[in-house]
Structure formats: C-alpha cells, structure tokens
Design an enzyme around this catalytic site. Structure first.
Site, short mmCIF file in Angstrom:
data_model
loop_
_atom_site.label_atom_id
_atom_site.label_comp_id
_atom_site.label_asym_id
_atom_site.label_seq_id
_atom_site.Cartn_x
_atom_site.Cartn_y
_atom_site.Cartn_z
N GLU A 150 0.83 -1.20 0.00
CA GLU A 150 0.00 0.00 0.00
C GLU A 150 0.86 1.25 0.00
OE1 GLU A 150 -3.16 0.29 -0.37
OE2 GLU A 150 -2.31 2.27 -0.67
N PHE A 151 0.45 2.29 -0.75
CA PHE A 151 1.23 3.53 -0.79
C PHE A 151 0.38 4.73 -0.37
CE2 PHE A 151 4.70 1.32 -2.56
CZ PHE A 151 4.19 0.42 -3.49
N LEU A 152 -0.78 4.49 0.22
CA LEU A 152 -1.63 5.63 0.54
C LEU A 152 -1.02 6.49 1.64
CD1 LEU A 152 -3.29 5.03 3.40
CD2 LEU A 152 -4.56 3.47 1.93
N ASN A 224 9.46 3.97 0.86
CA ASN A 224 9.34 4.82 2.06
C ASN A 224 10.71 5.30 2.54
OD1 ASN A 224 6.63 4.86 2.14
ND2 ASN A 224 6.39 3.69 4.04
N GLY A 273 7.51 12.35 10.52
CA GLY A 273 6.90 11.57 11.60
C GLY A 273 5.85 10.65 11.01
N CYS A 276 4.51 5.55 9.63
CA CYS A 276 5.16 4.78 8.56
C CYS A 276 6.65 5.04 8.45
CB CYS A 276 4.45 5.06 7.24
SG CYS A 276 2.78 4.43 7.24
N LYS A 336 1.29 15.70 10.29
CA LYS A 336 1.17 16.45 9.04
C LYS A 336 -0.26 16.92 8.96
CE LYS A 336 -0.05 13.17 5.67
NZ LYS A 336 0.30 12.41 4.50
C1 UDX Z 1 3.82 7.75 3.95
C2 UDX Z 1 4.04 7.51 2.45
O1 UDX Z 1 4.01 8.76 1.79
C3 UDX Z 1 2.94 6.61 1.91
O2 UDX Z 1 3.18 6.32 0.54
C4 UDX Z 1 2.94 5.30 2.68
O3 UDX Z 1 1.93 4.46 2.23
C5 UDX Z 1 2.78 5.57 4.15
O4 UDX Z 1 3.77 6.47 4.61
P1 UDX Z 1 2.28 9.28 5.45
O5 UDX Z 1 3.06 8.73 6.59
O6 UDX Z 1 0.82 9.37 5.55
O7 UDX Z 1 2.64 8.43 4.11
O8 UDX Z 1 2.80 10.75 5.24
P2 UDX Z 1 3.68 11.58 4.20
O9 UDX Z 1 2.81 12.51 3.48
O10 UDX Z 1 4.54 10.70 3.43
O11 UDX Z 1 4.56 12.43 5.23
C6 UDX Z 1 5.42 11.76 6.11
C7 UDX Z 1 6.15 12.77 6.98
O12 UDX Z 1 7.11 13.47 6.20
C8 UDX Z 1 5.26 13.82 7.62
O13 UDX Z 1 5.67 14.04 8.94
C9 UDX Z 1 5.52 15.06 6.77
O14 UDX Z 1 5.34 16.25 7.50
C10 UDX Z 1 6.98 14.86 6.41
N1 UDX Z 1 7.38 15.54 5.16
C11 UDX Z 1 6.80 15.16 3.99
C12 UDX Z 1 8.37 16.53 5.21
O15 UDX Z 1 8.89 16.88 6.27
N2 UDX Z 1 8.76 17.12 4.04
C13 UDX Z 1 8.21 16.76 2.83
O16 UDX Z 1 8.61 17.33 1.82
C14 UDX Z 1 7.19 15.75 2.80
#
Ligand code: UDX
Length: 484
Positions: A150-152, A224, A273, A276, A336
C-alpha cells in the site's frame, strides 16, 4: 467480487471502503469487537478526509459490512491482510498478527483463496506465509499468496486509492494475477467516478507492476526509505542554507526542477513523523542487517531526522534565551496536515523537550488535540490558534495546516506578549510577518526582523546583531576535527 479485509486501521478501513466503492462486496473485519461495533454504528476510529461519507454510502448500499475475522474469512474469495505490523523493541516488524490471520484462514476457509499481504512487511514474508499456510493447512484449502503493498498517505488516502501512481502485485500464479487485475480493474482503467474530485484532473493511467513477491515487498520499504531520505537530505541542505545565508526555497526549487529529482518531498522542516516512515526506516535497517547489506545510509537518514528536534529547540533558545517560565504557543500537533494522527509526530517530541526546559505550552490543532491529550495531558489545549497565542513569548508553527496562513496579524499582535514566529514548516511568509511587526524565523531561510507600520526596522542593529557563536553544540565546527 466477494472480498474480505482483515484489519480496520488506516490501510484496512480505507481499502475496504474504496473496494466497495468500485463495486466489490466487502467484509471488513477486526478482532477488536468494540471497534467493529463502533464502525457498525458509523463511528470511524480516526479522521480521514472523504472516508466517513464513503463508509456510510457503501454500508447503506449493502456493499460494505463489518464483522469478525472468522466470519469474513469464510466468505471472501480474496482476503486482504491489513493488520498492524508495529515495531518490536529491536525495530523489527512484529508479524504476530499476520501469523494469527494465517492460522485462522487455514482453520476456517474452504475451497480457494488468494491471501493478499497489504500490511507493510519485510521481504520474504510472503514466502514464509505460504509455507506456514501449507504446514497448517488442515482443510485442503487451495490458495495463493500475493504481495500488494500500500502507498496511501494519511490525509489523502482516498484520493491515493483512486489515483495511485502504481499498483504493485507480487504473485507467482496466473490465477492470482487474473484475480488481482479484476479487483483493481476500475482503478487501473480509471473508469470509475472518484469520491474526491467532482471532475477528476486528467492523470496518466496508473501503472500495474507485476513481479514476484520478494520484489513487491521490497518496493514498499525501499519507497518509504527513499522518501524519508529525500526529506532528510533537504533538511541537511536547509542547515547549509542557514549557515551560508542562502534560501532553501530557491535551492529546493533549483534541485527539484530537475526531472530526475522532482519537487515532491523537498519541503524542509522539523523532520518526518507518522506511523510509517520512522518505523519502516528502522525495520528496513534491520532487514538490511539480516541480509548482510550495509544500510548505514539509512541510519544517517534516521540520525538527521532525530536531530531536527534538538535543532528546532536550539532555534527557540537562540531567540528566547531561557525557556523556563516562558509561554510558547504551538500551532499544529498532527504529524502532518489533514489528519488527527500524532504518532511519532515531531511536534510532540519538540513539546516534550520544551516542557523539560520549563516552558509552558498552549497548543491548538484543528483535528489532533484529542489524541495529543492522551500523550501530553500537561499541555494547555486551546479552542483556536489565537487563544493559544494569548500571552505567548513566541508562536511555533509545527504542522502546516492551511488555516494557519489566514492570520489576522493585527489581532495576533494584540494577543502575544512578544511578536515572534518560529516556523518549523516554512508555512508563513517572512515578509508578511515582518511587515506586520513580527520577527520571523523559518527553516533554511533568512530570518526577518519586525518592521514598524512606517516600514522602518522596529529594532536597532545592536538588538538584531547576532551574538558571536562560541561553540554551539550543534554547529558543524564543534563536531568535525580541525582540518590539518
Ligand atoms: C507515507 C508515504 O508517503 C505513503 O506512501 C505510505 O503508504 C505511508 O507512509 P504518510 O506517513 O501518511 O505516508 O505521510 P507523508 O505525506 O509521506 O509524510 C510523512 C512525513 O514526512 C510527515 O511528517 C511530513 O510532514 C513529512 N514531510 C513530507 C516533510 O517533512 N517534508 C516533505 O517534503 C514531505
């Protein structure tokens, strides 16, 4: 198709509701009876845009039902395993829930099943699962094991289901591949209406990547870890921008405009954070060790991320000197925006550090305060960003919720004790803050001094002059040995 989804967390519930929305009959199951009863009553265990409506619509259409695993396993021809794989003490993924689902499948299912791994698991888990199912196969069940990572993303999970970049299927049997194609057909050929957009933006059709189970499993951890590495990289470059007097926004634009790099995930800040990246990175490092591969690169990614907390606290101390007794307004708690999830949220790590220094925290988040209260009951939770700013010595932006951009600066200026914004997400405009009489400190960009309404600097140069840095614990020079 009749599909069972075992596990009703972020991945399970979103997958179940979206599969029902594209026309399948879905039984979503969880061993937590209370959770199942709440779902039956229409109460979702977390906030996720669009998911509430999707669940309600598909329950009332009869395409989505909630039940216990044993009942679901007897029905569905395809069984998606979406149970949690939380980190064990040593960082490895805990696979005990996967194993118990496997036991349940071979003890209660008959005929044929495809068993689909959707939880994030270490490479070779599908092979192990196949072996386990074969050993305990009491009823002569015919089955195939498939890896379908899954990549959501939280906050856009429904959109990510309907508009994936790729659907990865790791399978060894043509029968299983045919069934997976049938399951995802409406998404792969974008024939379906999408519950997020009234008119879906034109996007390239998602790619279907067919491979073996080991490769499919590795795609998940590697993706990831790569995204986490990209974030740690841009945070490192943000440090260099601060030290050299450059602008990270422009630098990131310059880097990201290269199609080979891409602009996405080049937003510097207080670190990544969520449930994941931190755990998948740790698990992947352990997998590397077991495979005899040197993943020290990923250890560095982790170290850079952990350091973000201390670096941000140092930024606050540089402006406010002693934190004991200071009141700090915190805007944003979730890891986030667009989610109520605070698991491994950088904001909570920073708040803990600030409270350890004796600071008083007044916090506001549009969605995540209930969950944050469970971790940090000592914080003062406020009804609004403005209420949090009352009497504050500084406003800290820790999650980039878009509502924080709509600031009434005059009103904010009347509430705070000291007009200082320290923006851990570069959400706000330094120029706007400064022209409204606020001092602004961001990440990897020049600080802005407060201006009077006349446009003149509020402070004399003597006040804004940087104190000579003795040997700042975090400055590079204090770490590197002197160059011979
Ligand atoms: C992530 C992956 O993106 C997703 O594909 C996988 O299935 C699950 O893990 P998610 O954890 O929901 O998804 O959040 P994501 O949008 O990836 O952000 C992860 C963290 O990185 C957040 O804390 C966000 O604030 C931080 N982030 C993201 C940054 O600090 N800078 C960025 O440019 C992007």
């Amino acid at each position: 198709m009749e599909i069972s989804v075992i596990g009703s967390g972020y991945v399970g519930l979103t997958t179940a509701a979206c599969l029902a929305e594209i026309g399948h009959r879905v039984l979503c199951a969880d061993c937590d009876l209370e959770k199942i009863n709440s779902l039956k009553a229409g109460r979702l265990p977390f906030y996720e845009p669009h998911l509430d409506d999707l669940v309600k619509r598909n329950v009332s259409s009869g395409r989505l039902e909630f039940t216990l695993p044993s009942a679901a396993i007897q029905k569905g021809e395809a069984i998606f395993i979406c149970v949690g794989t939380p980190p064990l003490e040593n960082g490895e993924a805990d696979l005990s829930s996967i194993e118990s689902v496997a036991r349940l499948i071979v003890s209660s299912a008959h005929g044929y099943r495809i068993v689909i791994e959707k939880s994030t698991v270490p490479v070779q888990t599908a092979k192990r699962l196949w072996k386990h199912l074969s050993i305990y196969n009491a009823n002569g069940l015919e089955f195939d094991v498939v890896s379908n990572p899954e990549f959501l993303r939280e906050g856009s999970a429904v959109e990510d289901f309907f508009h994936p970049d790729r659907v990865v299927v790791g399978a060894e049997s043509s029968r299983a591949i045919a069934l997976m194609k049938e399951i995802y057909a409406p998404v792969l050929r974008t024939r379906t209406t999408c519950p997020v957009h009234s008119q879906c933006p034109s996007m390239p059709e998602p790619k279907l990547i067919l491979t073996d189970t080991n490769s499919a499993e590795l795609v998940k951890h590697a993706s990831n870890s790569f995204l986490a590495m990209k974030i740690s990289f841009i945070n490192l470059i943000a440090d260099a921008c601060e030290a050299a007097g450059a602008d990270i926004e422009k630098v990131a634009e310059g880097i990201g405009s290269d199609k080979r790099i891409g602009q996405a995930f080049l937003n510097p800040g207080i670190g990544f954070g969520g449930f994941c990246f931190p755990k998948d990175l740790q698990a992947f490092v352990r997998i590397g060790e077991k495979l005899g591969c040197d993943f020290s690169l990923l250890r560095e990614v982790e170290k850079i991320n952990v350091r973000r907390t201390e670096q941000f606290v140092a930024k606050i101390k540089k402006e406010l000197w002693v934190l004991r007794g200071k009141t700090l307004a915190v805007w944003g708690l979730a890891f986030k925006p667009n989610t109520d999830d605070v698991r491994f949220a950088p904001a909570l790590n920073i708040i803990r550090r600030l409270m350890a220094e004796g600071a008083k925290i007044r916090a506001y988040d549009p969605e995540a305060m209930q969950k944050a209260k469970l971790d940090l009951p000592e914080v003062t939770y406020c009804e609004s960003a403005y209420q949090a700013a009352e009497g504050a010595d500084a406003v800290l932006v820790l999650t980039e919720w878009s509502e924080f951009r709509e600031i009434n600066w005059k009103h904010l200026g009347e509430l705070v004790a000291h007009s200082l914004i320290i923006d851990g997400r570069n959400l706000l405009s330094a120029e706007e803050a400064s022209s409204n009489g606020f001092q602004y400190v961001g990440v990897g960009r020049a600080a802005a001094q407060p201006l009077r309404p006349t446009g003149e600097p509020k402070w004399t140069e003597a006040i804004t002059a940087e104190l000579p840095v003795a040997s700042h614990p975090l400055s590079a020079s204090s770490q590197a040995p002197p160059i011979a």
